[in-house]
Design a protein around this motif. Structure first.
Motif, mmCIF file in Angstrom:
data_model
loop_
_atom_site.group_PDB
_atom_site.id
_atom_site.type_symbol
_atom_site.label_atom_id
_atom_site.label_comp_id
_atom_site.label_asym_id
_atom_site.label_seq_id
_atom_site.Cartn_x
_atom_site.Cartn_y
_atom_site.Cartn_z
ATOM 1 N N GLU A 1 0.836 -1.198 0.000
ATOM 2 C CA GLU A 1 0.000 0.000 0.000
ATOM 3 C C GLU A 1 0.872 1.249 0.000
ATOM 4 O OE1 GLU A 1 -3.372 2.343 2.678
ATOM 5 O OE2 GLU A 1 -2.859 0.261 3.161
ATOM 6 N N THR B 1 -7.692 3.808 -0.535
ATOM 7 C CA THR B 1 -7.125 2.462 -0.430
ATOM 8 C C THR B 1 -8.151 1.461 -0.940
ATOM 9 O OG1 THR B 1 -5.794 3.060 1.501
ATOM 10 C CG2 THR B 1 -6.189 0.712 1.130
ATOM 11 N N SER C 1 -0.263 -3.625 4.298
ATOM 12 C CA SER C 1 -1.259 -2.558 4.329
ATOM 13 C C SER C 1 -1.649 -2.264 5.764
ATOM 14 C CB SER C 1 -2.493 -2.991 3.514
ATOM 15 O OG SER C 1 -3.578 -2.130 3.714
#
Length: 211
Positions: free
Chosen positions: A19, A83, A108
């Motif tokens: 991420e 996200t 993440s």
């Protein structure tokens, strides 16, 4: 579709999905890239490793391969304002050949702000692709956020008005405030924040009619 047979090898294909949204920060992304490089360096020679980055979108940084020339740099363009775990897992799964075993390492903070995981869980399970999660940890001791944005209800064409932004910050610091309209930047300025709440007024002129 007709049934078909897929011969599985002992090769394992691992895709690391990192991420890179605003919420995780550059330091956490750098630590994630260190982990990816170290894990790939220790993999068996016959296995494949690849890496993607994701935020609102997802993009392939390095396709799965036995050699892994990952230099801990992010070259792909990622939109960091959201996200989407669904996009990350879908792209990662698409990179895993059906003839190899598959694993996705999801790096993440786990906070999904767009997309839905409902449509991706079953396809992953049907292919036997395991998903391991490495949580990204970070501190909030320097966090800033927008409490509210106040705008007038009606403004005449060509008239000047003010956008009033109320910002909260855990520390006294400097920042850049960017105001967009339909993704176009209409105001941008360096600001100084106090610890607590700070109100910033931005002068704006209406250039064309709209809503």
């Amino acid at each position: 579709a007709e049934p078909r047979s897929v011969r599985r090898s002992d090769t394992l294909t691992v895709v690391c999905a990192v991420e890179s949204s605003y919420s995780v920060g550059d330091g956490a992304i750098e630590r994630a890239m260190d982990f990816v490089a170290q894990a790939a360096a220790g993999k068996p020679d016959k296995d494949n490793a690849g890496v993607i980055f994701f935020g609102r979108n997802a993009a392939v940084e390095l396709p799965p391969r036995q050699s892994f020339p990952f230099e801990k740099n992010k070259n792909v363009q990622i939109t960091p304002d959201a996200t989407d775990l669904e996009r990350a897992l879908t792209l990662s799964a698409a990179m895993i050949p059906e003839e190899t075993r598959g694993r996705i390492v999801l790096i993440s903070d786990g906070t999904q702000t767009t997309g839905s995981l409902d449509g991706v869980i079953d396809p992953l399970a049907s292919r036997g692709i395991a998903v391991d999660v490495l949580p990204i940890e970070y501190q909030y001791d320097r966090e800033m956020w927008i409490e509210r944005l106040d705008l007038p209800r009606f403004v005449k064409l060509g008239e000047n008005y003010k956008a009033s932004v109320l910002i909260s910050s855990l520390v006294a610091d400097k920042a850049k405030l960017v105001l967009r309209e339909n993704r176009d930047v209409i105001a941008e300025q360096e600001i100084t924040l106090d610890a607590g709440k700070t109100r910033i007024d931005i002068p704006i002129k209406v250039g064309e009619p709209g809503y």
